[in-house]
Design a protein around this motif. Structure first.
Motif, PDB file in Angstrom:
ATOM      1  N   LYS A  16     -33.312  20.131  30.591  1.00  0.00           N
ATOM      2  CA  LYS A  16     -33.264  20.028  29.132  1.00  0.00           C
ATOM      3  C   LYS A  16     -32.152  19.099  28.670  1.00  0.00           C
ATOM      4  O   LYS A  16     -32.358  18.250  27.797  1.00  0.00           O
ATOM      5  N   TYR A  17     -30.963  19.253  29.239  1.00  0.00           N
ATOM      6  CA  TYR A  17     -29.802  18.504  28.755  1.00  0.00           C
ATOM      7  C   TYR A  17     -29.531  17.229  29.542  1.00  0.00           C
ATOM      8  O   TYR A  17     -28.693  16.424  29.129  1.00  0.00           O
ATOM      9  N   GLN A  18     -30.213  17.059  30.702  1.00  0.00           N
ATOM     10  CA  GLN A  18     -30.007  15.895  31.567  1.00  0.00           C
ATOM     11  C   GLN A  18     -28.522  15.721  31.902  1.00  0.00           C
ATOM     12  O   GLN A  18     -28.023  14.606  32.022  1.00  0.00           O
ATOM     13  N   SER A  19     -27.867  16.838  32.047  1.00  0.00           N
ATOM     14  CA  SER A  19     -26.430  16.825  32.331  1.00  0.00           C
ATOM     15  C   SER A  19     -26.018  18.183  32.887  1.00  0.00           C
ATOM     16  O   SER A  19     -26.351  19.215  32.291  1.00  0.00           O
ATOM     17  N   ILE A  20     -25.306  18.171  34.002  1.00  0.00           N
ATOM     18  CA  ILE A  20     -24.807  19.433  34.570  1.00  0.00           C
ATOM     19  C   ILE A  20     -23.725  20.017  33.662  1.00  0.00           C
ATOM     20  O   ILE A  20     -23.661  21.236  33.456  1.00  0.00           O
ATOM     21  N   THR A  21     -22.903  19.162  33.084  1.00  0.00           N
ATOM     22  CA  THR A  21     -21.835  19.628  32.189  1.00  0.00           C
ATOM     23  C   THR A  21     -22.415  20.359  30.984  1.00  0.00           C
ATOM     24  O   THR A  21     -21.993  21.479  30.651  1.00  0.00           O
ATOM     25  N   LYS A  22     -23.396  19.743  30.322  1.00  0.00           N
ATOM     26  CA  LYS A  22     -23.993  20.355  29.136  1.00  0.00           C
ATOM     27  C   LYS A  22     -24.790  21.604  29.511  1.00  0.00           C
ATOM     28  O   LYS A  22     -24.814  22.587  28.764  1.00  0.00           O
ATOM     29  N   ALA A  23     -25.462  21.567  30.661  1.00  0.00           N
ATOM     30  CA  ALA A  23     -26.204  22.740  31.121  1.00  0.00           C
ATOM     31  C   ALA A  23     -25.249  23.903  31.371  1.00  0.00           C
ATOM     32  O   ALA A  23     -25.538  25.052  31.008  1.00  0.00           O
ATOM     33  N   ALA A  24     -24.108  23.608  31.975  1.00  0.00           N
ATOM     34  CA  ALA A  24     -23.109  24.649  32.250  1.00  0.00           C
ATOM     35  C   ALA A  24     -22.589  25.255  30.952  1.00  0.00           C
ATOM     36  O   ALA A  24     -22.437  26.479  30.831  1.00  0.00           O
ATOM     37  N   GLU A  25     -22.331  24.407  29.951  1.00  0.00           N
ATOM     38  CA  GLU A  25     -21.851  24.901  28.651  1.00  0.00           C
ATOM     39  C   GLU A  25     -22.892  25.796  28.001  1.00  0.00           C
ATOM     40  O   GLU A  25     -22.561  26.858  27.457  1.00  0.00           O
ATOM     41  N   ALA A  26     -24.167  25.379  28.054  1.00  0.00           N
ATOM     42  CA  ALA A  26     -25.235  26.157  27.423  1.00  0.00           C
ATOM     43  C   ALA A  26     -25.428  27.505  28.101  1.00  0.00           C
ATOM     44  O   ALA A  26     -25.796  28.490  27.452  1.00  0.00           O
ATOM     45  N   MET A  27     -25.167  27.571  29.413  1.00  0.00           N
ATOM     46  CA  MET A  27     -25.376  28.799  30.165  1.00  0.00           C
ATOM     47  C   MET A  27     -24.091  29.625  30.332  1.00  0.00           C
ATOM     48  O   MET A  27     -24.104  30.667  30.983  1.00  0.00           O
ATOM     49  N   ASN A  28     -23.001  29.128  29.747  1.00  0.00           N
ATOM     50  CA  ASN A  28     -21.699  29.793  29.906  1.00  0.00           C
ATOM     51  C   ASN A  28     -21.330  29.954  31.379  1.00  0.00           C
ATOM     52  O   ASN A  28     -20.858  31.010  31.819  1.00  0.00           O
ATOM     53  N   MET A  29     -21.556  28.894  32.130  1.00  0.00           N
ATOM     54  CA  MET A  29     -21.211  28.860  33.550  1.00  0.00           C
ATOM     55  C   MET A  29     -20.274  27.686  33.805  1.00  0.00           C
ATOM     56  O   MET A  29     -20.133  26.800  32.963  1.00  0.00           O
ATOM     57  N   THR A  30     -19.658  27.680  34.968  1.00  0.00           N
ATOM     58  CA  THR A  30     -18.847  26.533  35.360  1.00  0.00           C
ATOM     59  C   THR A  30     -19.766  25.445  35.919  1.00  0.00           C
ATOM     60  O   THR A  30     -20.878  25.729  36.398  1.00  0.00           O
TER      61      THR A  30
END
Length: 308
Positions: A16-30
């Motif tokens: 969805k976000y095409q980014s591990i950083t943004k995916a981590a933020e959306a999932m509240n994960m590191t």
């Protein structure tokens, strides 16, 4: 093959976000945690799920098939969970809402009491500009949208929530000078702070000036309503702001309203959805609950709106 729910959810977010950083933020994960889930998932397939092009993650054709499969799996799991809660006499499920950026000042209050009454309902909220919100609606990636300006291009249903008023504002120390410019029809002497193109506030402001053949000088263009408000308070210029976004600042004397006989501009906050959309029980319950409780919510949480 030993796929896990966590792996698929992480992959969905990355897609969805095409980014591990943004995916981590959306999932509240590191970021490392998301990367590990992605790595463990990839190890189960001989075909690549992602590729890096221009420092950006792209999902391969095979990866997109996996995303589509994951979407179906989670949809089915959600229906099972809803059915289980229904058998217990409880309401469950997920409600997806997109709101224009100014809507962030009102939508949390519209959600809060409903979520207290229905703790098993999950609400996801995405705040963006009007262009993106309407795109989410058309793409069916949201159930409901909160807007002020009615989009004539879509076939919609709606409920009216509250009146939204836009005032011309500035820092208190600029009020006398700017009102002098306005009375002398010297609008160009006022530096204006604008929202980005695509926002409802920018559309309303441009419409107001165009219809009256008023020409203004834009000194600053910002991406969020909050940034515009801060710029106004800092004395960087004047701008049109929603009463919902500045109720406390008006009360505290940090923002002044510039008088003009044809202001404030008015529109209605509306919760809208595509007419052909088939809503889940949770979405139907939320719409019904808002229809019955919206006036009380506004009286409880926004009493100062009546004072200006």
């Amino acid at each position: 093959m030993n796929l896990t729910i966590h792996q698929l959810k992480a992959f969905q977010a990355v897609a969805k976000y095409q980014s591990i950083t943004k995916a981590a933020e959306a999932m509240n994960m590191t970021q490392p945690a998301v990367s590990i889930q992605l790595k463990n998932l990839q190890e189960q397939f001989e075909v690549p799920l992602t590729e890096i092009i221009g420092k950006k993650i792209h999902i391969t054709e095979f990866g997109q098939e996996l995303v589509d499969t994951a979407d179906r799996i989670f949809a089915e799991l959600g229906q099972i969970e809803e059915k289980m809660l229904e058998l217990k006499g409880l309401l469950g499920g997920k409600i997806r809402i997109s709101a224009v950026s100014t809507g962030k000042y009102i939508i949390p209050y519209l959600m809060a009491d409903f979520m207290k009454i229905n703790p098993h309902v999950e609400i996801s909220l995405e705040v963006s500009n009007r262009y993106n919100v309407l795109a989410h609606l058309q793409e069916n990636s949201t159930d409901l949208a909160l807007v002020s300006l009615w989009p004539d291009e879509l076939d919609l249903e709606s409920i009216q929530l509250a009146e939204n008023k836009w005032y011309l504002t500035c820092a208190p120390e600029k009020k006398a000078l700017y009102e002098k410019y306005i009375s002398n029809e010297e609008w160009r002497k006022i530096p204006f702070v604008l929202r980005e193109k695509g926002s409802g506030t920018r559309t309303m402001m441009e419409k107001f000036f165009t219809e009256r053949d008023i020409h203004v000088e834009s000194k600053l263009e910002l991406a969020t309503n909050e940034a515009v408000k801060q710029a106004v308070m800092a004395g960087l210029g004047a701008s049109i702001l929603s009463n919902f976004s500045m109720a406390q600042e008006i009360k505290d004397g940090r923002i002044a309203v510039l008088e003009h006989p044809e202001l404030p501009l008015k529109a209605d906050w509306k919760l809208i959805w595509l007419k052909q959309k088939k809503h889940s029980p949770a979405v139907k319950a939320f719409i019904r609950w808002l229809s019955e409780n919206r006036e009380k919510i506004l009286e409880d949480h926004f009493p100062t709106l009546q004072s200006f």
